[in-house]
Design an enzyme around this catalytic site. Structure first.
Site, mmCIF file in Angstrom:
data_model
loop_
_atom_site.group_PDB
_atom_site.id
_atom_site.type_symbol
_atom_site.label_atom_id
_atom_site.label_comp_id
_atom_site.label_asym_id
_atom_site.label_seq_id
_atom_site.Cartn_x
_atom_site.Cartn_y
_atom_site.Cartn_z
ATOM 1 N N GLU A 46 -7.950 2.106 -4.262
ATOM 2 C CA GLU A 46 -6.443 2.273 -3.927
ATOM 3 C C GLU A 46 -5.904 1.047 -4.606
ATOM 4 O OE1 GLU A 46 -5.933 2.563 0.333
ATOM 5 O OE2 GLU A 46 -3.826 2.055 0.196
ATOM 6 N N ASP A 57 3.683 -3.753 5.261
ATOM 7 C CA ASP A 57 2.478 -4.714 5.110
ATOM 8 C C ASP A 57 2.664 -6.044 5.662
ATOM 9 O OD1 ASP A 57 0.815 -3.265 3.117
ATOM 10 O OD2 ASP A 57 2.581 -3.077 1.985
ATOM 11 N N TYR A 172 -5.274 9.754 5.558
ATOM 12 C CA TYR A 172 -5.362 7.977 5.773
ATOM 13 C C TYR A 172 -5.079 8.041 7.394
ATOM 14 C CZ TYR A 172 -4.868 3.221 4.832
ATOM 15 O OH TYR A 172 -4.968 1.935 4.685
#
Lengths: 255, 398
Positions: A46, A57, A172
């Site tokens: 990734e 993040d 995911y």
């Protein structure tokens, strides 16, 4: 058959998905670690597309983006890196991960075309829910690039159906409510949720967020077929390419 | 406008991490129900009257009008006194509305971002009133230049957390607030402080702020027996401007000016004019205009005013800009400073530096308009919070 499908078909154990940010800390170092990942044991890579405002993040990957951008990273350079990788690796599945704005700026059609030509297999666009991804999906048609959908601990069954519509490659599973690099998830809760998701899909499910150790990789990877390690690798890369690759080796040995 | 998924043309929408989607869909549902519930509006209106102090005056600024008049020309300038609201700015309007919604949803923890601190203060205020936990994210640079507001928030029991990333201003505070929300999604309501963010926030904040334009309409009818000819408001994210403009959008005789912050000038790399200097993009849950590089990296904005120091703008403004319905103009730091001084001296009203941008545009156009021209300026906030910044700019030691 796509590289992603092929990979899951040939593995008789969970897959290790390894994340790095393209261009962190600079182009050459990043390319070196990128090229070394498959041999170190990364089954799927990734590659993060740097962005100034990565709201999903935590500090580790935020700083990776900052370092990459300071060293001159651009979308074009990210594609250069993908091409350089593909020049001597045609089998490791490669997923680009990032935010929608740099894709819009590059041009959605140009992005889809360039990604296809460079050899990208999948996309994870964190801030692009199914309701808004129509333009991108249209541009990707016939180009064999999967849109990897995110499922979270707060995804209920009605929402899951929306997410599965148009999903391909793998899913995911964001194991915690939070940002990348956070504390690890409650294993029992993740496992129960993944069992419920499996009742609705045959796609492999990669578990990510907060996964750091070989034990985590094995435990979470076994639930849905893959585990994603990001911040831990990015942190190790701060010490050097060898340190990052040796961490990936250690992580993959547990599988 | 917007459509059912929150689009204003190609702007708006809902670009957020999947973890937030279920909650945002709940917010939308709760808002839909509240909007149609007379009891919700009864509570909002009672607080607007008794707590905020609405309606606030539409004040004829005679000396200011005289100052700009030029022979037989010069507009009649009215000021909509949002600065007289409790907490000293328009932000309280959407804070009361949203805290009532959060209460309906059973949320006990409120987070918010703030630039100048006006939205943070208003949020801390309603959290004190409704006994809710309150976390305010504020850029480290803004904490420094808006210290009086930081202290006010703390006095009311809020926790102020510094955003240390990026330009350490409003954009970064919003990033941190979104990271908090994604982490605490189960019990937290994000009280967004402008007509931005994912749907339904732009439409919801607009609705709460529309009280400004609705009052202006009624007050001008009473004072002059007709509609105003022009409306002027400053724009960062665009909440005070949208609140003033929205009730007049269908009145083609009403000209509107949205005033962006040009910092050192839109032809420099030191400004915050997203419409006049930005391009299409996606950030903070919405598609709109943003200051960004060719590669789609967000550029750090600059404005002397912390409340306008944001690289984007609410999606409805983006749409109105493309449609040409509103004139979006821009004012530099030094022009705003002049207007700040002027209003203080002529009317005894110290405006917020944000508001001073709107007044500076009035200075440019009022003298060329006919005497019977009725102009309304949204005096969106009071300037007490800015006296330290202004003193520093003027070289005065306090």
């Amino acid at each position: 058959m796509s590289r992603i499908e092929q990979k899951f078909k040939e593995l008789d154990r969970p897959a290790l998905v390894s994340f790095i940010t393209a261009g962190d800390p600079d182009y050459e170092t990043s390319l070196e670690v990128f090229k070394g990942l498959p041999e170190a044991g990364a089954d799927i890579i990734e590659l993060g597309m740097p962005f100034t405002d990565p709201v999903a993040d935590g500090p580790t990957i935020q700083h990776a983006s900052e370092r990459a951008l300071a060293a001159g990273a651009t979308m074009k350079r990210t594609f250069d890196m993908v091409r350089a990788f593909r020049a001597d690796n045609d089998h490791t599945p490669l997923v680009l991960m990032g935010y929608y704005n740099p894709i819009c700026a590059f041009g959605i059609e140009a992005f889809a075309r360039t990604a296809h030509e460079a050899g990208v297999d999948g996309l994870i666009i964190v801030d692009l829910p199914p309701e808004e991804d129509g333009d991108l999906r249209k541009a990707l048609e016939g180009r064999g690039i999967d849109i990897i959908r995110l499922i979270t601990p707060v995804t209920e069954e009605s929402r899951l159906k929306v997410l599965l519509n148009g999903a391909s490659g793998f899913l995911y599973y964001v194991s915690i409510t939070g940002v990348t690099g956070s504390a690890s998830a409650d294993m029992g809760a993740v496992e129960r949720h993944i069992e419920q998701i499996k009742a609705h899909t045959d796609l492999p499910i990669a578990v990510g967020f907060g996964i750091k150790t070989p034990e985590d990789v094995k435990a979470f990877g076994s639930m849905g077929g893959a585990a994603v390690v990001g911040s831990a690798i990015v942190n190790a890369l701060q010490a050097g390419v060898d340190e990052a690759l040796s961490l990936v080796k250690t992580l993959s040995k547990g599988l | 406008m917007p459509d059912e998924r929150g689009h204003f043309g190609k702007y708006g929408g809902r670009y957020v991490a999947e973890t937030l989607m279920p909650l945002i869909l709940q917010v939308e549902q709760a808002w839909k129900e509240a909007k149609d519930d007379p009891a919700f509006w009864d509570e909002f209106n009672a607080l607007a009257k008794n707590y905020i102090g609405r309606p606030n005056p539409l004040y004829f600024a005679e000396r200011l009008s005289e100052h700009f008049s030029n022979g037989d020309k010069g507009a009649k300038i009215y000021l909509k006194r949002e600065d007289l609201n409790h907490t000293g700015a328009h932000k309280i309007n959407h804070c009361i509305g949203q805290v009532l919604l959060a209460k309906r949803m059973g949320k006990k923890r409120i987070i918010a971002e703030t630039g100048a601190g006006q939205h943070g203060v208003a949020t801390a205020t309603v959290c004190a009133l409704f006994d809710m936990e309150c976390i305010i994210y504020m850029g480290a640079k803004d904490i420094e230049r808006q210290s009086p507001n930081v202290f006010r928030m703390k006095l009311m029991g809020a926790e102020v957390r510094a955003a240390e990333s990026g330009s350490k201003t409003l954009k970064d505070a919003m990033n941190e607030a979104l990271r908090d929300w994604v982490t605490n999604v189960r019990d937290t309501y994000y009280l967004i402080g402008t007509v931005g963010g994912p749907h339904p926030f732009p439409e919801m904040v607009r609705t709460f702020q529309s009280v400004i334009g609705q009052e202006v309409r009624a007050q001008m009818q009473e004072l002059e027996g007709r509609l105003p000819d022009s409306l002027v408001a400053c724009i960062g994210g665009g909440s005070n401007a949208m609140g003033l403009f929205h009730p007049f959008l269908d009145d083609s005789s009403v000209t509107m000016y949205g005033v962006e912050a040009a910092g050192h000038g839109v032809d420099t790399d030191m400004h915050a004019a997203s419409l006049n200097g930005g391009t299409y993009g996606v950030l903070h849950g919405m598609a709109s205009y943003f200051l960004q590089s060719e590669d789609g990296q967000i550029i750090e904005p600059h404005s002397v005013s912390a409340g306008l120091d944001y690289p984007g703008i609410g999606p409805e403004h983006a749409w109105l800009f493309d449609e040409g319905r509103v004139n979006y103009v821009h004012i530099k730091d030094d022009e705003a400073l002049e207007a700040f001084k002027l209003l203080s001296q002529l009317e005894g009203i110290i405006p917020a530096l944000e508001t001073a941008h709107a007044l500076a545009h009035v200075a440019k156009i009022a003298g060329d308009l006919p005497k019977e021209h009725l102009m309304v300026v949204n005096l969106s906030g009071r300037g007490d919070k800015d006296i330290f910044t202004v003193a520093k700019m003027l070289g005065v030691e306090l």
